[in-house]
Design a protein around this motif. Structure first.
Motif, PDB file in Angstrom:
ATOM      1  N   LYS A   1      43.992  19.408  35.209  1.00  0.00           N
ATOM      2  CA  LYS A   1      42.667  18.820  35.134  1.00  0.00           C
ATOM      3  C   LYS A   1      42.430  18.240  33.733  1.00  0.00           C
ATOM      4  O   LYS A   1      42.006  17.097  33.576  1.00  0.00           O
TER       5      LYS A   1
ATOM      6  N   ASN B   1      39.453  28.684  31.232  1.00  0.00           N
ATOM      7  CA  ASN B   1      38.306  28.076  31.893  1.00  0.00           C
ATOM      8  C   ASN B   1      37.011  28.792  31.504  1.00  0.00           C
ATOM      9  O   ASN B   1      37.022  29.790  30.787  1.00  0.00           O
ATOM     10  N   ARG B   2      35.868  28.252  31.976  1.00  0.00           N
ATOM     11  CA  ARG B   2      34.570  28.731  31.512  1.00  0.00           C
ATOM     12  C   ARG B   2      34.335  30.210  31.831  1.00  0.00           C
ATOM     13  O   ARG B   2      33.731  30.933  31.035  1.00  0.00           O
ATOM     14  N   ALA B   3      34.815  30.656  32.996  1.00  0.00           N
ATOM     15  CA  ALA B   3      34.596  32.055  33.377  1.00  0.00           C
ATOM     16  C   ALA B   3      35.323  32.989  32.409  1.00  0.00           C
ATOM     17  O   ALA B   3      34.777  34.007  31.972  1.00  0.00           O
TER      18      ALA B   3
ATOM     19  N   ILE C   1      36.061  32.312  29.328  1.00  0.00           N
ATOM     20  CA  ILE C   1      35.413  32.247  28.017  1.00  0.00           C
ATOM     21  C   ILE C   1      34.131  33.086  28.010  1.00  0.00           C
ATOM     22  O   ILE C   1      33.833  33.790  27.037  1.00  0.00           O
TER      23      ILE C   1
ATOM     24  N   PRO D   1      28.891  25.465  29.945  1.00  0.00           N
ATOM     25  CA  PRO D   1      29.414  25.118  28.620  1.00  0.00           C
ATOM     26  C   PRO D   1      28.321  25.038  27.548  1.00  0.00           C
ATOM     27  O   PRO D   1      28.537  25.450  26.406  1.00  0.00           O
TER      28      PRO D   1
END
Lengths: 219, 492
Positions: free
Chosen positions: B36, B168-170, B172, B189
């Motif tokens: 991605k 990925n965001r989870a 982080i 984010p």
């Protein structure tokens, strides 16, 4: 640090040994650098300004165009819209820029970082603008103040005059050479508010610098 | 990161790329994140570059400027030293990582710093500055969002520009909840960014010493340039009393005017923007504005060795944009960790083996399909495939030297010697072709050979081999010429 002179000598010696194959043309400038890229804009003035507005807006910055006479009013309005009560100003801002009904924090004597951090915003001019990239350049000259002034407050209102805007990066670099070469002034290029794309490459505007940047373009 | 394999003072070899890569490829989440991220940034870059009618001219100028710098590197470094000193800065020279770390550590200790704030810098990663400072009791705080993420996670970077590209965001959010002083946090984010902002703001306001890398340093004026996005750079470069900037000796550029080339090439190639949000340029010490003590550390750490390689030295042109990582079919699948180096991707495949020595990173020049996409996107025209091939040649010659005796009986070496003899002579070459046409019959399926016998089978584990065609071009040409020359064809 008494190892330094020998480190310097040794690195220089290694460089010279490594470069034995090019010793014939070792004088700087002997390899000609062809600069066939654009140095001078070929665009009309109106087009340059139009691009500047478009490119600055692309960074999610609000640009308002104002006539010279209505600048003070535009400054007041912007401050009111963002509910600015304590506004940082460089010591040399023109009198008629200063908005009434706002507590002004003049940077002389110098403000502390804490004072800047707890202010609501800052108002400055700039050295020039670059249309091609939507950039505002500060060179520490008149109406711009020290670098921290435009860094710690969360809101930056920047005034730019139409004649300060150039089209290309090389035009800007040429205009800045005096400020850097002769006057050793610090230069800051600002292209939109601070931003990050570190989390899944999603762009988030507003990290450590001012989270909101607004530009008043004076014709 | 104390056990990092590319520790410059260690003599240990890096784990071989194929081994590390196959481990990385097993991680499905990593592959999704990488795909991605690299495809997004590739598309953006193409658009940003297409806007520039003079892109090729800029690349050419950038290439020439860098070439010119390297040809007279000693002269430009001395000029830079003089201009920085004239503007009130101090210049230090460091032969290797340890010397650089000692210089920086001594300055920090002199100012009684227990903590220092840092701008993202590959060069300081290269010299393992953070762990060297830790040994002196000084904590280095990374202020770039991605660097903060991997520092908190205790991991290494996986991308030059977006070091936490593999997270990925989870992931982080989990990390921040555990390590930062926050109770509630979504995985948006914007929310995550704000958490980092308030965590770091206190550090910016109170830490007296900052350390940065250097994107460009202008010999003519003594100006140093750092490009960034988040404003953490400006914070570190203006708020502390003392600023220490580390630069690889190849980062010097001759004139102020040269900046106009790189400030156009770098942002569009790296973050695919017209311009990065913030660029800071300072010249020595500015009275009442910013740090009142400025140190510039000039670092060799293997660079003069790279300079001595007439083909490989172009790796020193690199401006660390990371366009070659994003375009690379190998990198965009394995991610950065498989390279086990601060410099991953195609540029890492040529830079790391040269900086550390081939005996330690000899598998990296093979971490490429030689497709050449990296060369096409490089803003300073580094011919990465050319250097890769040159390094592969060196790896082979080195192996030959170190195993001379065994080599005589090594099947690969024997095959290579035989092939060399065949290719050197036309008659032998044609005879070999005819032999192969007959010999391949039992193992050929249509136009392909799917499995070679014996030891040769290693070649066909991953790929089919094209069979030798029934008629070679030489045969066809001979027949064709004979037909042309037949008398009945001449109508006159």
């Amino acid at each position: 640090m008494n190892t330094e002179p020998s480190a310097r000598a040794e690195i220089l010696r290694h460089i010279r040994t490594a470069l034995q194959d090019v010793s014939l043309s070792r004088q700087p400038g002997l390899t000609e650098i062809v600069r066939n890229y654009r140095h001078q804009s070929t665009l009309e003035r109106a087009e340059i300004l139009e691009n500047f507005i478009e490119h600055v807006t692309d960074y999610k910055v609000t640009v308002r165009q104002v006539e010279r006479t209505s600048l003070p009013e535009a400054i007041s309005k912007a401050c009111a819209a963002h509910n600015i009560q304590r506004l940082v100003i460089p010591a040399d801002l023109p009198e008629n820029w200063l908005p009434p009904h706002v507590e002004l924090l003049g940077d002389y004597p110098y403000l502390t970082s804490e004072q800047l951090d707890t202010s609501d915003g800052v108002l400055t001019g700039c050295a020039l603008g670059i249309s091609q990239t939507g950039t505002i350049v500060l060179d520490g000259g008149a109406t711009q103040g020290r670098r921290t002034l435009t860094l710690l407050p969360d809101y930056h209102l920047c005034v730019i005059f139409a004649e300060q805007i150039v089209d290309l990066v090389p035009e800007a670099i040429a205009r800045l050479s005096q400020a850097v070469g002769a006057n050793h002034r610090p230069i800051t290029f600002i292209s939109g508010p601070s931003a990050t794309s570190d989390i899944e490459l999603n762009r988030v505007e507003g990290v450590h610098g001012p989270r909101t940047l607004e530009v008043l373009l004076v014709h | 990161m104390s056990e990092a394999p590319d520790n410059p003072s260690s003599k240990r070899a890096l784990p071989a790329f194929p081994v590390a890569a196959s481990k990385a490829l097993e991680n499905a989440q990593l592959r999704r994140n990488m795909r991605k991220a690299t495809s997004t940034i590739r598309e953006k870059r193409t658009r940003a570059v297409a806007e520039m009618p003079d892109w090729e001219e800029l690349r050419e100028a950038g290439h020439r400027i860098k070439e010119n710098v390297l040809r007279s590197l000693d002269t430009y470094l001395l000029e830079l030293e003089a201009s920085v000193q004239a503007a009130g800065g101090q210049v230090h020279w460091a032969r290797d990582a340890q010397e650089a770390n000692d210089i920086i550590g001594q300055i920090a200790t002199k100012h009684a710093a227990r903590e220092v704030i840092k701008v993202k810098s590959l060069t300081t990663d290269e010299i393992r500055l953070n762990s060297a400072l830790k040994a002196r009791g000084i904590e280095a705080i990374e202020t770039d969002l991605a660097e903060l993420i991997i520092q908190l996670a205790g991991e290494g970077s996986s991308h030059i520009l977006v070091p936490a590209i593999h997270k990925n965001r989870a992931e982080i959010r989990e990390l921040f909840l555990k390590k930062l002083d926050v109770d509630q946090l979504t995985d948006e984010p914007r929310d995550l960014t704000n958490a980092a902002r308030s965590h770091l703001r206190r550090k910016f306001l109170s830490t007296p010493v900052a350390i940065s890398g250097t994107n460009f340093a202008v010999a003519e004026t003594g100006s140093v340039c750092v490009v960034e996005s988040e404003g953490n750079g400006r914070m570190c470069l203006t708020l502390p009393r003392v600023l220490i900037s580390v630069m690889g000796i190849e980062k010097v550029i001759p004139t102020w005017q040269d900046l106009e080339v790189f400030l156009q090439l770098l942002p569009r190639s790296s973050t695919a923007e017209r311009m990065n949000p913030y660029t800071s340029i300072w010249t020595g010490v500015h009275p009442n504005d910013g740090p009142q003590e400025f140190h510039l550390v000039l670092l060799d750490n293997g660079r003069t060795r790279v300079l001595a390689d007439t083909v490989g030295r172009q790796a020193l042109h690199c401006i660390r944009c990371s366009a070659c990582l994003n375009i690379c079919p190998v990198y965009s699948r394995t991610g950065g960790h498989a390279y086990n180096s601060v410099y991953p991707g195609p540029i890492g495949a040529i830079l790391t083996p040269q900086l550390l020595g081939l005996e330690r990173a000899g598998s990296l020049p093979y971490a490429s399909s030689l497709c050449g996409a990296c060369y096409d996107v490089c803003p300073v025209k580094i011919n990465i495939p050319q250097v890769l091939i040159s390094l592969r040649g060196q790896v082979v010659r080195q192996k030959q030297r170190s195993r001379r005796l065994r080599d005589r009986t090594n099947p690969e070496a024997i095959v290579m010697r035989v092939i060399a003899r065949i290719f050197a002579n036309r008659t032998r070459y044609e005879q070999a072709q005819h032999l192969a046409q007959i010999g391949q019959l039992p193992i050929k399926h249509g136009e392909f050979i799917e499995k070679l016998p014996g030891e040769l089978g290693n070649w066909t584990i991953m790929r089919d081999m094209t069979a030798v065609p029934p008629q070679s071009f030489r045969d066809w040409w001979r027949t064709h010429q004979q037909e042309q020359n037949r008398p009945e064809d001449k109508s006159e």
